[in-house]
Write an enzyme that holds these catalytic residues in place. Structure first.
Site, PDB file in Angstrom:
ATOM      1  CB  SER A   1      43.028  53.275  58.481  1.00  0.00           C
ATOM      2  OG  SER A   1      43.719  53.821  57.741  1.00  0.00           O
TER       3      SER A   1
ATOM      4  CB  SER B   1      44.898  52.262  55.263  1.00  0.00           C
ATOM      5  OG  SER B   1      44.927  52.403  56.466  1.00  0.00           O
TER       6      SER B   1
ATOM      7  CE  LYS C   1      40.786  55.876  56.297  1.00  0.00           C
ATOM      8  NZ  LYS C   1      42.433  55.562  55.401  1.00  0.00           N
TER       9      LYS C   1
END
Ligand code: GLN
Length: 494
Positions: free
Chosen positions: A157, A181, A82
């Site tokens: 996310s 997330s 990420k």
């Protein structure tokens, strides 16, 4: 069984194959990068690919193995991260234009620990800007699609991480979870996601959203991989004073423990929530039934303050975000423009207008509002008190049960664009995950079935602080029963 050399094999299988010299780290990375080239234009999981850096690292790993050395438990495993995790020499943006061009001079602790364990970092993955979102639609750069149905969101996310792992574009990933997330996108994309106890994994080198809630954790295809990655990244870090000094267990040892005699609580507030899709409820009940058949003792429990989690989260998280994001003033970061010879004034003008997207601005305004003089006690102070009540609910529940089981999300993946006009609808996607962050306890999402339309469903497991081992033990049982780790999304070609 999947042969270890396909891009769909687990991280553990990749490391075994590389160490046994069935495949070189270079061949494995090349195979995976080819797959990224073939399908990521459509999926949009990667923001950045570091092919050269990855292959150079592969050669070092292959040389070490050829010389009889052991590069570590993740030897040659192709991972992608990420883009909120700071990577030395590799642009890191947190999905925001305000950080575009920022090349960090250091690795975050979790990243450094992956590298030390032999992992190969292929690139950085798409995400909602500053991790604010539940669909990846707040990425400042591009849309990310769900590999099971490319008209749908991958969740957020950490949407890029979930999509990449599900589509075989990396063997495993790390995400962050402030209110869901890791777990919510894992559920939407049919993979395993583990949010550790607050303080279990260092936040050093993780771009901050809400510091009292943020945690880094593994996003993987198998429960074994989640255990393996957590072993590597967890543990005390002198650079993060909130990390816990407790020793890190060998989590993989928990996987064969079975569930006989374990007490599992089903919170009635989660199962009676409005808007829970019947197919999701059915798949989760199926997982619960299978655990009962395997010898677990299931009981109904109550977490009475559940409906206060969402309002408390949307005061605490934006308040902390408004403070954390104050450093992005359009001057200090964004080296690409500076390096290109722009004056500070140009740089300032360029980033001010386009710096933050609408959701980030909304959160900063909310947070500033909640913290303003004269209102602190009414909003932030009150939210912190609610947080204590929510923690109390969990403490009481864990006096009776070992693990709490619920759906991870009220529905399976929704359509791209479906919720963007109504922020509150979007916020409700995390209704079952938020309370674990407020309480600081560990949580996991494990795939437990598919809807009739073929969309994955996740079951959430919540545990006592620092008891990730029991979560993994139960997760392994769910995984064996549901057989979802062998299920693949349809092939996507760009
Ligand atoms: N969806 C939640 C939010 O937008 C949680 C995000 C997260 O866990 N990073 O704040």
């Amino acid at each position: 069984m999947t042969p270890p050399t396909t891009p769909f094999s687990s991280a553990a299988a990749c490391a075994r194959a590389v160490k046994a010299r069935e495949i070189s780290a270079r061949e494995l990375a090349t195979l995976t990068l080819d797959r990224v080239a073939a399908s990521d234009e459509c999926l949009g999981a990667y923001l950045r690919i570091d092919g050269d850096g990855a292959l150079a690292r592969c050669d070092a790993i292959d040389a070490e193995i050829a010389a009889g050395g052991d590069p570590g438990p993740l030897a040659g495993v192709p991972v992608a991260l990420k883009d909120i995790l700071v990577t030395e020499g590799l642009e890191t943006t947190a999905g925001s234009r305000i950080l575009a061009g920022w090349i960090p001079p250091y690795d975050g602790t979790a990243v450094a620990r992956l590298r030390e364990a032999g992992a190969i970092i292929l690139g950085k993955l798409n995400m909602d800007e500053f991790a604010m979102g539940s669909s990846n639609e707040n990425s400042a750069f591009k849309v990310c699609r769900n590999p099971w149905d490319t008209t749908r969101v991958p969740g957020g996310s950490s949407g890029g991480s979930a999509a990449a792992v599900a589509a075989g574009l990396c063997a495993a990933s790390l995400g962050t979870d402030t209110g869901g997330s890791i777990r919510q996108p894992a559920a939407f994309c049919g993979i395993v996601g583990l949010k550790p106890t607050y303080g279990r994994v260092s936040r050093y080198g993780v771009i901050a959203f809400a510091s009292s809630l943020d945690q880094v954790g593994p996003m993987t295809r198998t429960v074994e991989d989640a255990a393996l990655l957590l072993e590597v990244i967890a543990g005390f870090d002198p650079r993060d004073a909130t990390t816990v000094e407790a020793p890190v267990p060998r989590y993989r040892d928990a996987l064969d423990g079975g569930v006989r005699g374990l007490k599992i609580g089903l919170p009635k507030e989660f199962f009676s929530a409005d808007g829970i899709d019947p197919e999701v409820a059915a798949a989760v009940s199926g997982a619960a039934d299978a655990l009962r058949e395997a010898g677990a003792i299931l009981t109904e429990i109550s977490l009475p303050h559940t409906d206060l989690a969402l309002p408390a989260y949307y005061l605490v998280a934006p308040a902390e975000a408004s403070s954390n994001l104050a450093r992005y003033d359009g001057v200090r970061y964004g080296l690409r423009q500076a390096a290109a010879g722009a004056s500070l004034l140009d740089l300032y003008k360029e980033t001010r207008g386009t710096g933050f997207g609408p959701e980030v601005k909304r959160r900063i305004m909310l947070g500033t509002f909640a913290l303003r003089a004269g209102y602190y006690d009414a909003y932030y102070g009150k939210a912190q008190k609610v947080r204590t009540l929510i923690k109390g609910d969990f403490d009481a529940a864990f006096g009776e049960v070992d693990v709490i089981l619920s759906p991870t999300t009220p529905t399976a993946a929704f359509a791209i664009g479906e919720k963007t006009a109504r922020p509150i609808d979007m916020y409700l996607a995390d209704i079952f995950t938020l309370s674990a962050n407020l309480a600081g306890i560990p949580g996991m999402s494990v795939p437990c079935g598919l809807t009739r339309e073929g969309l994955p469903v996740g079951v959430q497991l919540l545990g006592r602080p620092l008891d990730e081992a029991t979560l993994l033990q139960v997760a392994a049982s769910v995984e064996r029963d549901a057989g979802m780790s062998a299920r693949r999304p349809p092939e996507v070609q760009s």
